[in-house]
Structure formats: structure tokens, C-alpha cells
Write a protein that holds these residues in place. Structure first.
Motif, PDB file in Angstrom:
ATOM      1  N   ARG A  44       0.858  -1.197   0.000  1.00  0.00           N
ATOM      2  CA  ARG A  44       0.000   0.000   0.000  1.00  0.00           C
ATOM      3  C   ARG A  44       0.882   1.231   0.000  1.00  0.00           C
ATOM      4  N   ALA A  45       0.292   2.372  -0.320  1.00  0.00           N
ATOM      5  CA  ALA A  45       1.058   3.619  -0.351  1.00  0.00           C
ATOM      6  C   ALA A  45       1.564   4.001   1.040  1.00  0.00           C
ATOM      7  N   VAL A  46       0.758   3.741   2.071  1.00  0.00           N
ATOM      8  CA  VAL A  46       1.158   4.040   3.449  1.00  0.00           C
ATOM      9  C   VAL A  46       0.988   2.776   4.276  1.00  0.00           C
ATOM     10  N   VAL A  47       2.081   2.350   4.889  1.00  0.00           N
ATOM     11  CA  VAL A  47       2.065   1.147   5.716  1.00  0.00           C
ATOM     12  C   VAL A  47       2.676   1.494   7.069  1.00  0.00           C
ATOM     13  N   ILE A  48       1.982   1.090   8.116  1.00  0.00           N
ATOM     14  CA  ILE A  48       2.444   1.340   9.481  1.00  0.00           C
ATOM     15  C   ILE A  48       2.641  -0.002  10.169  1.00  0.00           C
ATOM     16  N   PHE A  49       3.841  -0.225  10.686  1.00  0.00           N
ATOM     17  CA  PHE A  49       4.106  -1.393  11.523  1.00  0.00           C
ATOM     18  C   PHE A  49       3.946  -0.920  12.956  1.00  0.00           C
ATOM     19  N   GLN A  87      -5.923  12.866   8.861  1.00  0.00           N
ATOM     20  CA  GLN A  87      -5.478  13.502   7.618  1.00  0.00           C
ATOM     21  C   GLN A  87      -6.250  12.973   6.416  1.00  0.00           C
ATOM     22  N   GLY A  88      -7.062  11.936   6.660  1.00  0.00           N
ATOM     23  CA  GLY A  88      -7.857  11.356   5.593  1.00  0.00           C
ATOM     24  C   GLY A  88      -7.096  10.358   4.738  1.00  0.00           C
ATOM     25  N   VAL A  89      -5.993   9.830   5.258  1.00  0.00           N
ATOM     26  CA  VAL A  89      -5.163   8.904   4.497  1.00  0.00           C
ATOM     27  C   VAL A  89      -5.569   7.468   4.798  1.00  0.00           C
ATOM     28  N   GLU A  98       2.690  11.761  -4.109  1.00  0.00           N
ATOM     29  CA  GLU A  98       3.642  11.119  -5.024  1.00  0.00           C
ATOM     30  C   GLU A  98       3.593   9.592  -4.904  1.00  0.00           C
ATOM     31  N   ALA A  99       3.344   9.105  -3.691  1.00  0.00           N
ATOM     32  CA  ALA A  99       3.277   7.669  -3.456  1.00  0.00           C
ATOM     33  C   ALA A  99       1.940   7.072  -3.903  1.00  0.00           C
ATOM     34  N   GLY A 100       0.990   7.934  -4.229  1.00  0.00           N
ATOM     35  CA  GLY A 100      -0.334   7.447  -4.655  1.00  0.00           C
ATOM     36  C   GLY A 100      -1.236   7.080  -3.502  1.00  0.00           C
ATOM     37  N   ALA A 101      -1.050   7.749  -2.363  1.00  0.00           N
ATOM     38  CA  ALA A 101      -1.902   7.468  -1.201  1.00  0.00           C
ATOM     39  C   ALA A 101      -3.354   7.753  -1.544  1.00  0.00           C
ATOM     40  N   LYS A 102      -4.212   6.915  -1.039  1.00  0.00           N
ATOM     41  CA  LYS A 102      -5.660   7.088  -1.247  1.00  0.00           C
ATOM     42  C   LYS A 102      -6.224   7.826  -0.050  1.00  0.00           C
ATOM     43  N   TRP A 103      -7.087   8.767  -0.330  1.00  0.00           N
ATOM     44  CA  TRP A 103      -7.695   9.565   0.713  1.00  0.00           C
ATOM     45  C   TRP A 103      -9.053   8.963   1.043  1.00  0.00           C
ATOM     46  N   LEU A 104      -9.412   9.025   2.303  1.00  0.00           N
ATOM     47  CA  LEU A 104     -10.702   8.483   2.772  1.00  0.00           C
ATOM     48  C   LEU A 104     -11.857   9.302   2.240  1.00  0.00           C
TER      49      LEU A 104
END
Length: 103
Positions: free
Chosen positions: A11-16, A34-36, A97-103
Motif C-alpha cells: 500500500r502507499a502508506v504502511v504502518i508497523f 489527515q484522511g489517508v 507522489e506515493a499514490g496514497a488514497k484519501w478516505l
């Protein structure tokens, strides 16, 4: 390490994180506010979580690695690094730039 790289690239944003970590909760709440749309991997609920946690600790040079944020498959760091990027105005362009999807 291969599993971390694979998961971080899904995914564009991954949290461990771990489910009982207050800073992990805070960074997930921050991205949500932030709506991410992010993916979270709870290391304490993963059979290989302890090994991944030790690998992440070595990557960051810290004894307590979580939370660890990847954006666009690249290691960003922990909460302090994310907040520094946010306050400097660099986080949103990085997410786009990473293509994160917003909620």
C-alpha cells in the motif's frame, strides 16, 4: 527483511505497530485524521512479529522500533520523523507522489 519489504510495498502508506503502543495509536489516528487510507500491521498479532520488530529496530537504530511508517515502499521512520515532515509541509506531497488514497 524480505517480508517487511513485501508488506511495506503493498500500500502507499504502511504502518508497523503493536496493538498496545500509545504512539502507534497516535500515528494511526494522525493518518486517519489527515484522511489517508493506510495499512497497519500489528506485530504483536503476527507469528513472525518479534523477528520483524527486531529487524525494524536495527533499521532505525532504536531499541523500540514501533511505530514504523513506510510511504511508497520507502522507510520514513517513526512518529517524530512523520510529524517533522508534516510540520515542514513535505508530508502531503510525499503522500500524493506515493499514490496514497484519501478516505
Amino acid at each position: 527483511m524480505d517480508r517487511i519489504v513485501r508488506l511495506a510495498s503493498q500500500r502507499a502508506v504502511v504502518i508497523f505497530s503493536t496493538s498496545s503502543c500509545c504512539m502507534c495509536h497516535a500515528i494511526k489516528a494522525f493518518f486517519h485524521d489527515q484522511g489517508v487510507n493506510y495499512a497497519a500491521h500489528e506485530l504483536d498479532e503476527d507469528p513472525q512479529g518479534r523477528d520483524m520488530e527486531m529487524t525494524l529496530a536495527r533499521l532505525l537504530g532504536r531499541s523500540t522500533p514501533v511505530p514504523v511508517v513506510f510511504i511508497g515502499g520507502k522507510l520514513v521512520g517513526s512518529t517524530d520523523r512523520v510529524m517533522s515532515l508534516h510540520l515542514s509541509g513535505k508530508l502531503t506531497p510525499m503522500l500524493r507522489e506515493a499514490g496514497a488514497k484519501w478516505l
